[in-house]
Design a protein around this motif. Sequence first.
Motif, mmCIF file in Angstrom:
data_model
loop_
_atom_site.group_PDB
_atom_site.id
_atom_site.type_symbol
_atom_site.label_atom_id
_atom_site.label_comp_id
_atom_site.label_asym_id
_atom_site.label_seq_id
_atom_site.Cartn_x
_atom_site.Cartn_y
_atom_site.Cartn_z
ATOM 1 N N MET A 42 0.841 -1.199 0.000
ATOM 2 C CA MET A 42 0.000 0.000 0.000
ATOM 3 C C MET A 42 0.879 1.254 0.000
ATOM 4 S SD MET A 42 -2.523 1.316 2.968
ATOM 5 C CE MET A 42 -3.107 -0.334 3.338
ATOM 6 N N ASN A 43 0.456 2.252 -0.818
ATOM 7 C CA ASN A 43 1.226 3.497 -0.844
ATOM 8 C C ASN A 43 1.004 4.301 0.431
ATOM 9 O OD1 ASN A 43 2.260 3.034 -3.354
ATOM 10 N ND2 ASN A 43 0.604 4.130 -4.413
ATOM 11 N N ARG A 44 2.079 4.929 0.869
ATOM 12 C CA ARG A 44 1.961 5.834 2.000
ATOM 13 C C ARG A 44 1.129 7.049 1.570
ATOM 14 N NH1 ARG A 44 5.518 6.876 6.510
ATOM 15 N NH2 ARG A 44 5.604 9.108 6.970
ATOM 16 N N GLY A 45 0.334 7.602 2.499
ATOM 17 C CA GLY A 45 -0.441 8.807 2.191
ATOM 18 C C GLY A 45 0.463 10.012 1.987
ATOM 19 N N ILE A 46 -0.124 11.071 1.448
ATOM 20 C CA ILE A 46 0.627 12.319 1.232
ATOM 21 C C ILE A 46 0.330 13.273 2.386
ATOM 22 C CG2 ILE A 46 0.785 14.357 -0.280
ATOM 23 C CD1 ILE A 46 0.476 12.439 -2.655
ATOM 24 N N PHE A 47 1.381 13.908 2.851
ATOM 25 C CA PHE A 47 1.291 14.812 4.007
ATOM 26 C C PHE A 47 1.393 16.255 3.505
ATOM 27 C CE2 PHE A 47 3.731 15.937 8.227
ATOM 28 C CZ PHE A 47 2.673 16.740 8.628
ATOM 29 N N ILE A 48 0.307 17.019 3.737
ATOM 30 C CA ILE A 48 0.274 18.420 3.299
ATOM 31 C C ILE A 48 0.080 19.307 4.524
ATOM 32 C CG2 ILE A 48 -1.111 20.133 2.022
ATOM 33 C CD1 ILE A 48 -1.732 17.989 -0.020
ATOM 34 N N SER A 49 0.861 20.373 4.636
ATOM 35 C CA SER A 49 0.612 21.353 5.703
ATOM 36 C C SER A 49 0.273 22.700 5.077
ATOM 37 C CB SER A 49 1.826 21.468 6.638
ATOM 38 O OG SER A 49 2.949 21.937 5.926
ATOM 39 N N ILE A 50 -0.464 23.495 5.849
ATOM 40 C CA ILE A 50 -0.862 24.831 5.377
ATOM 41 C C ILE A 50 -0.324 25.846 6.371
ATOM 42 C CG2 ILE A 50 -2.804 26.243 4.513
ATOM 43 C CD1 ILE A 50 -2.990 23.481 3.394
ATOM 44 N N GLU A 51 0.398 26.803 5.862
ATOM 45 C CA GLU A 51 0.976 27.833 6.716
ATOM 46 C C GLU A 51 0.553 29.208 6.217
ATOM 47 O OE1 GLU A 51 2.960 27.363 9.368
ATOM 48 O OE2 GLU A 51 3.443 25.234 9.151
ATOM 49 N N GLY A 52 0.603 30.171 7.092
ATOM 50 C CA GLY A 52 0.298 31.532 6.674
ATOM 51 C C GLY A 52 0.327 32.454 7.876
ATOM 52 N N SER A 53 0.516 33.732 7.625
ATOM 53 C CA SER A 53 0.489 34.695 8.712
ATOM 54 C C SER A 53 -0.959 34.828 9.181
ATOM 55 C CB SER A 53 0.974 36.067 8.229
ATOM 56 O OG SER A 53 2.115 35.912 7.419
ATOM 57 N N ASP A 54 -1.150 35.399 10.363
ATOM 58 C CA ASP A 54 -2.502 35.625 10.876
ATOM 59 C C ASP A 54 -3.253 36.516 9.883
ATOM 60 O OD1 ASP A 54 -1.912 34.187 13.207
ATOM 61 O OD2 ASP A 54 -1.079 35.952 14.180
ATOM 62 N N GLY A 55 -4.489 36.145 9.568
ATOM 63 C CA GLY A 55 -5.318 36.963 8.665
ATOM 64 C C GLY A 55 -5.096 36.679 7.192
ATOM 65 N N SER A 56 -4.351 35.604 6.875
ATOM 66 C CA SER A 56 -4.049 35.322 5.458
ATOM 67 C C SER A 56 -5.164 34.541 4.756
ATOM 68 C CB SER A 56 -2.722 34.564 5.340
ATOM 69 O OG SER A 56 -2.820 33.325 6.008
ATOM 70 N N GLY A 57 -6.241 34.225 5.489
ATOM 71 C CA GLY A 57 -7.366 33.501 4.864
ATOM 72 C C GLY A 57 -7.193 31.996 4.906
ATOM 73 N N LYS A 58 -6.323 31.538 5.794
ATOM 74 C CA LYS A 58 -5.993 30.108 5.879
ATOM 75 C C LYS A 58 -7.229 29.249 6.195
ATOM 76 C CE LYS A 58 -3.076 29.182 9.168
ATOM 77 N NZ LYS A 58 -3.987 28.479 10.103
ATOM 78 N N SER A 59 -8.054 29.706 7.140
ATOM 79 C CA SER A 59 -9.212 28.885 7.538
ATOM 80 C C SER A 59 -10.194 28.723 6.381
ATOM 81 C CB SER A 59 -9.954 29.524 8.718
ATOM 82 O OG SER A 59 -9.061 29.760 9.749
ATOM 83 N N THR A 60 -10.448 29.800 5.652
ATOM 84 C CA THR A 60 -11.359 29.738 4.500
ATOM 85 C C THR A 60 -10.818 28.756 3.476
ATOM 86 O OG1 THR A 60 -11.787 32.068 4.858
ATOM 87 C CG2 THR A 60 -12.516 31.157 2.744
#
Length: 211
Positions: A1-19
């Motif tokens: 089985m292939n290992r899953g892909i690991f993605i992270s999301i970074e950004g300064s406060d207020g960069s719209g990361k949650s949206t």
Amino acid sequence: MNRGIFISIEGSDGSGKSTQLSYIREYFQNNGMDAVFTREPGGTAIGEKIRAMILDPENEEMCPLTEAMLYAASRAQHVRQLIIPTLESGRHVVCDRFVDSSIAYQGYGRELGDCVAVINGFAVDRCMPDYTFFLDLDPAVGRGRIKSADFDRLEKEKMTFHQRVYDGYVKLIGEDSGRFIRIDASKSVEEVRREIYAHLDRIFSGERRDG
Ligand code: TYD
């Protein structure tokens, strides 16, 4: 089985990361793909307790090294209890912030320097994201987007702190340009979403319903 892909999301406060994270969640659903969405600090029961302690506005006396070690403690638990087992089971992981946040906020923002990478070397134990989206926004613009009544303890920090955090991210991107995907977050929400989706199409080509 292939290992899953690991993605992270970074950004300064207020960069719209949650949206954008909610759009990424929709992307996986719409394409019939499975992923575990998680966040830092937090992601496990122990990590969420650590998160509450770190972000509590009453903990004003917390010294920078304590803060850095608490983030790393939350991460150590997260990596071992959730991230590695999930990836090894073949599922993808999407993480709202990861070790880059510590290097940027504690290393550069709090000016703790290299010790942050050392502490986190133990916490992460070579489990690094395959891809990291960085939502790139001038910190002054980002701060203007947040209502000051909603500021948590870290968001109350001075503008100079946020500029150092941003400069830290830029340095990190320069050092690891293969992993980072830099997205201009001053564009409209829709344009940012489209750009992120285009990258996800590339990363997951062959796996999507239509792919
Ligand atoms: P959160 O409310 O999740 O903010 P955001 O929506 O901006 O992600 O709070 C997380 C805060 O913790 C954020 O200000 C960044 C900071 N942080 C660090 O300083 N170091 C770290 O290692 C992590 C993961 C987060």
